[in-house]
Structure formats: C-alpha cells, structure tokens
Design a protein around this motif. Structure first.
Motif, short mmCIF file in Angstrom:
data_model
loop_
_atom_site.label_atom_id
_atom_site.label_comp_id
_atom_site.label_asym_id
_atom_site.label_seq_id
_atom_site.Cartn_x
_atom_site.Cartn_y
_atom_site.Cartn_z
N VAL A 125 0.90 -1.34 -0.11
CA VAL A 125 -0.03 0.12 -0.13
C VAL A 125 0.91 1.38 0.13
O VAL A 125 1.85 1.33 0.70
N LEU A 185 0.89 5.48 0.11
CA LEU A 185 0.16 6.62 0.38
C LEU A 185 0.95 7.85 0.15
O LEU A 185 2.06 7.76 0.94
N SER A 225 -4.05 12.65 2.09
CA SER A 225 -3.42 11.95 1.54
C SER A 225 -3.93 11.14 0.22
O SER A 225 -5.04 11.35 0.14
N ARG A 226 -2.98 10.75 -0.92
CA ARG A 226 -3.29 10.27 -1.95
C ARG A 226 -2.89 8.73 -1.83
O ARG A 226 -1.80 8.33 -1.77
N ARG A 227 -3.81 7.78 -2.08
CA ARG A 227 -3.45 6.61 -2.51
C ARG A 227 -2.65 6.34 -3.76
O ARG A 227 -3.33 6.79 -4.82
N HIS A 228 -1.55 5.67 -3.96
CA HIS A 228 -1.03 5.71 -5.18
C HIS A 228 -0.61 3.95 -5.51
O HIS A 228 -0.18 3.24 -4.64
N THR A 255 -1.86 9.64 8.31
CA THR A 255 -1.67 8.90 7.07
C THR A 255 -0.94 7.63 7.50
O THR A 255 -1.43 6.64 6.63
N GLU A 278 -4.16 5.49 8.17
CA GLU A 278 -5.11 5.20 7.15
C GLU A 278 -4.24 4.02 6.09
O GLU A 278 -4.74 3.17 5.62
N ALA A 279 -2.69 4.14 6.03
CA ALA A 279 -2.17 3.24 5.39
C ALA A 279 -2.37 1.84 5.78
O ALA A 279 -2.52 0.79 5.19
N ASP A 339 -5.73 0.53 5.23
CA ASP A 339 -5.82 -0.03 3.83
C ASP A 339 -5.42 -1.19 3.83
O ASP A 339 -5.59 -2.21 2.99
#
Lengths: 300, 300
Positions: B9, B11, B20-23, B84, B87-88, B91
């Motif tokens: 994962v 971010l 944040s943006r998921r990449h 973040t 969040e990561a 995920d």
C-alpha cells in the motif's frame, strides 16, 4: 535556436540492452521501491555537453564502470550508454539547446524486480554555474570530519586497504553530506568548501582542487578517500604535453594561499577560480588569463 | 484474510498538508529530478505494523523530526504523518494484510519545484526477516573503516562536536555503504555485520547491538557516530521498569563473546539473536527464552 531555454531531455537506458526510450520529464518515472531512492544504492556521472557532444566521454565511461564494480552492480554496457548519450544530446540540440549538463544515473533498480534502472538526463547549465565560471568562488576550508582507517576486517587477509564496503572512490548517489556541507558553507557566506584532513587538502564538495604555481599544476593524489576527477585528469593530460609540469602530490592549506591561483575542477563548472579562501582574498594575477586559456583548450 | 499475500500500500503525503493520496505501486511515482534519488537527499523511518497498528510511533516520529532538522528539511508535520500512517495501515488490513513493514520516506523533492516529496509504504515482512527471527543471525565483526573526527571547522567556534554536515545521527537515504557491507558479509557466509572501531562495538549495518548478562542489558552509547535505535530504546524503557538494569556503556568485541546472549535490535526484525560471531558459535542458553519473552513484551 529558440529564445526560451528548452526543458530537460530524458532517455531511459534499458539495462538488458535494446533501444532507448524517451521519457516526458513532466511525468513520474521511478517506482517507489527503487533501491536508488530507498537506499541510495546507485551511481551517477555528470558530463558537459558543448558544441553538440558530450565531453570527456571515455574518462566518464571508465569511472562509471569502476563505480559499478565497487557497488557490485551489473557492468554498464559502455557502447549502449555512449550511443544513448549521443541520442539524448541530438534530441537536446534539436529542441534548441546548446551548452548543457548530461547526467547518467544507474541504480540497483526496483526491489520487486531486481533489474537495474538507468537513465540519461540532458538539462540546461544552471545560472549559478555560469556565474561561478565568470566570477569564481569563495571557499571555506573545513575538516571533512572523518578519516578512512585503512584496516581490513578482523578475519580478512593482508592490511592497509580501504574497506571495500565503504565504496569510497565510487561516485554513488550518497551526496546528503556533500549537500549539507554546501548548505553549511552558504550559511556562512561562502560558495563552496575545500575539505581538509589535519591541514592536508582533500577535495571540494563536488570538485577536484588544482593549484597553479609558475608552470606547475598540482592536485592531491586521487584514490583512497578522494574521488578521481575526470576534469582534472583531462586537464593534466593536455597540460602535460603542452609544457606544464603536472604533479599529484600532497597539498597543504598553506600551499593554497601561496599558489599563483587555485581552481576547483568539475565536469560542468569546468575550472572555477577560487577568489577567496576563508578570510583571504586571492587576487587575479596576470598569469590567470593564460591559465584560463589552457583550461579551455584542455577541456574543450 | 486472503490466502495470498497482499501487495504494498502506498500513500503520498503532501508536504504542504491536506489529504493523502493512494498511489498504485505498479505505476511510477517519483520524478527523475527528485533530489532524494539524484543526491540521496532525504530521510526515512521503518516501523513495524502488528495487530493493526504501527508500533513505537512516538520514537519514530521523534527521530524522523531530528533527521529532518539535521538535513535542514522542512519539519515534517507529525500529526499528518501519524494520521496517514493509520490510514495506510487500515488500507493494508482491509486488503488482507497482517504483520507488515511501514516505511516513511521524505526527500528534498524535485529540483525543478523545490517542494519536498513524502510517502508511506506498507509492505509484507520479508521471508528473510521471518527466518532470521526464528533462527537468529551469524555475524561478522569488522572495523567500520572510518572514524569521526569531532573537530570543528577552522573558522568555527568551540570544539569537540561532530561536524554538522556529516549528518551522522540522521537516518538518511545514504545506505550504499551499509548495503555493500551486507553483501560483503553474505559473500563470506554471514547474515550481518557488527561494525567495530579499535575493538569497540559500534552497531550493526541496520541495527543496534544489545548484550544480555544476568539481569543486565547493555548497548554502546548512542549518538555521535551511532544512530539512536528506536527498538533498543523501547526495550530499555520497558525492561528498566521490569527489574532489569539497562546500561548505555562501551561494549568491546570480547564482551560480545562473554555475554549470555547478543541481540541485534531493529524495527521490523525486532530482536534477532546472534548465533555466531566470526568463527564462534553462541549457544542458546536456558536464559534465552526469558529474554525472548521480555523482548516480545517490550516491543508489542
């Protein structure tokens, strides 16, 4: 030639051979797991592009190969890197560029694939470099802060060699300390540093030190803890056949102050004259013009 | 939980704040002119993810901030990195992952924009780490090959301080030498190295050395040329309040051989026991089981 400065040209060098690919510099290129970024596990070279070709190519190819060996990276294919360099420079010229910096980068690649990553960037010479060429640089001398202890591992044989894992002499991507040294110098009002070790001159943060006295050029002996300078080597090779005595021998800080002139040699800045060392101005003498001509001839 | 191991994962942490943006890890993420790759000009932290959260978070945040200061990077926003990270990890757990390594990376960013780059990766713990936790590691002791000379610049004031541009104590991306040392050890049949300086124990290539003798834990004093260990700090903090004596004091190579047990502490491997030093086996004693329990309690 266009009136605006062209943007960088990037060509990706496929490590397994084959043709190169042009990459749009405004798009992301590297994966998050590239060991070049996660561990600084890679090498680079910077070449000057002038009059439509990359200069001092053979010396850069040799040092690139030597750096790869020291990092146990697969040997870069010299013919492929040279060919891709010519293509990148041709693209650069086509897009209206003239003098430029060409950077080769070669990393251990993505952790998830194990294939090395390679690319070539051609980009404008920065305004700062152009200014330093014209005006010279002020330099802070400062102890480097560490000494290589050329001992071998306790289980190893022999002695007196630089430990191989220090990868000194390889031009790795590990420039955080060099960059910090330049910030340190800038904060004190200087353009650059010359690292010393107990009064002995080592090198600049990104350059080789050369002194001129009469018809003699001197540089500290490269190797061990000093990166061999490709620009200094080109200069000595040319000057040695044009009536100059070129010596690789220890240089002390006091020698810098008593020389006719002191120069920092590197690929893109070429040779910039040191105009101040710490609080001492180094005045431009009549001899400096002749030395500039020599440097220009040697490096062009 | 799925039967296949989930992929990483990623971010992206926007340095100026915001969400944040998921990449997608299968897409390129970094630009070719990111100073994190071209100059190794950046820092990182690796955290253990276990039971749905990142462990030892505060110590990692503190060291991350200290590293940023040493490199004159803009101070990372601790609340943003912590958020973040959560969040990561969420995920990661959603995609079926359990124990993992979480890596924070923060670089000076693109040369062309001057904005730092930051991202967080959560990825599986490698098979090698799992094996080393179970079986321990064989270690080659070897001189590090350089000594920090704590002198200040010739123009500086005071004395005895580590030169600031060496950025020792910062966890930078400049790991080419550490990686070369691990390759060197592997080529000689060892899993890891313990660096020494004139018989004095320094640290592992990516770990802190801790010895156990009776009810006493010892580690070489961190700071100066030793990276402060977040895992060792957590261990000492816990053990010190559970009947153990915890000492930061010089450790010699001979102390390693006479200790009850020797451990390499790092975030994801946690504490792996050293089962061989050079040609000496270090047998597992009855006390080792108790120490394992202590380590597990301290680090969970």
């Amino acid at each position: 030639m266009s009136s605006t400065r062209p943007g960088p040209v990037i060509l990706i060098v496929e490590p397994s051979g084959g043709s190169s690919r042009r990459h749009n510099p405004e798009l992301a290129m590297l994966y998050a797991d590239d060991l070049g970024v996660t561990r600084g596990d890679g090498i680079f070279e910077t070449l000057l592009v002038r009059d439509g070709s990359a200069r001092n190519l053979e010396r850069h190819l040799e040092r690139f190969a030597a750096s790869a060996r020291m990092l146990s990276l697969p040997e870069p294919n010299a013919a492929q890197w040279a060919k891709t360099t010519a293509e990148a420079v041709a693209d650069w010229v086509d897009s209206g560029g003239d003098e430029a910096a060409c950077v080769w980068t070669y990393t251990r690649g993505r952790e998830s694939t194990g294939r090395p990553t390679g690319w070539i960037t051609v980009k404008p010479v920065s305004e700062k470099v152009l200014r330093q060429r014209r005006e010279g640089v002020s330099v802070l001398t400062t102890p480097r802060g560490y000494s290589i202890t050329p001992t071998l591992p306790e289980r190893g044989a022999g002695g007196g060699e630089t430990p191989p894992w220090l990868v000194t002499g390889a031009k790795t991507l590990n420039y955080a300390a060099n960059m910090a040294a330049l910030r340190y110098a800038a904060a004190k009002g200087f353009d650059d540093v010359i690292f010393t070790d107990d009064g002995r001159v080592l090198e600049g943060a990104t350059s080789t030190v050369v002194t001129v006295t009469g018809k003699t050029l001197r540089t500290p002996p490269p190797g061990r803890d000093l990166l061999p300078g490709t620009t200094q080597a080109a200069l000595f090779s040319y000057a040695g056949t044009h009536g100059w005595t070129c010596l690789e021998e220890p240089v002390d800080v006091t020698d810098l102050l008593s020389a006719d002139s002191v120069w920092l040699c590197s690929s893109v800045r070429l040779a910039v004259r040191v105009v101040r060392i710490n609080d001492r101005q180094l005045p431009e003498t009549a001899a400096v013009a002749g030395i500039r001509e020599l440097l220009t001839a040697a490096l062009s």
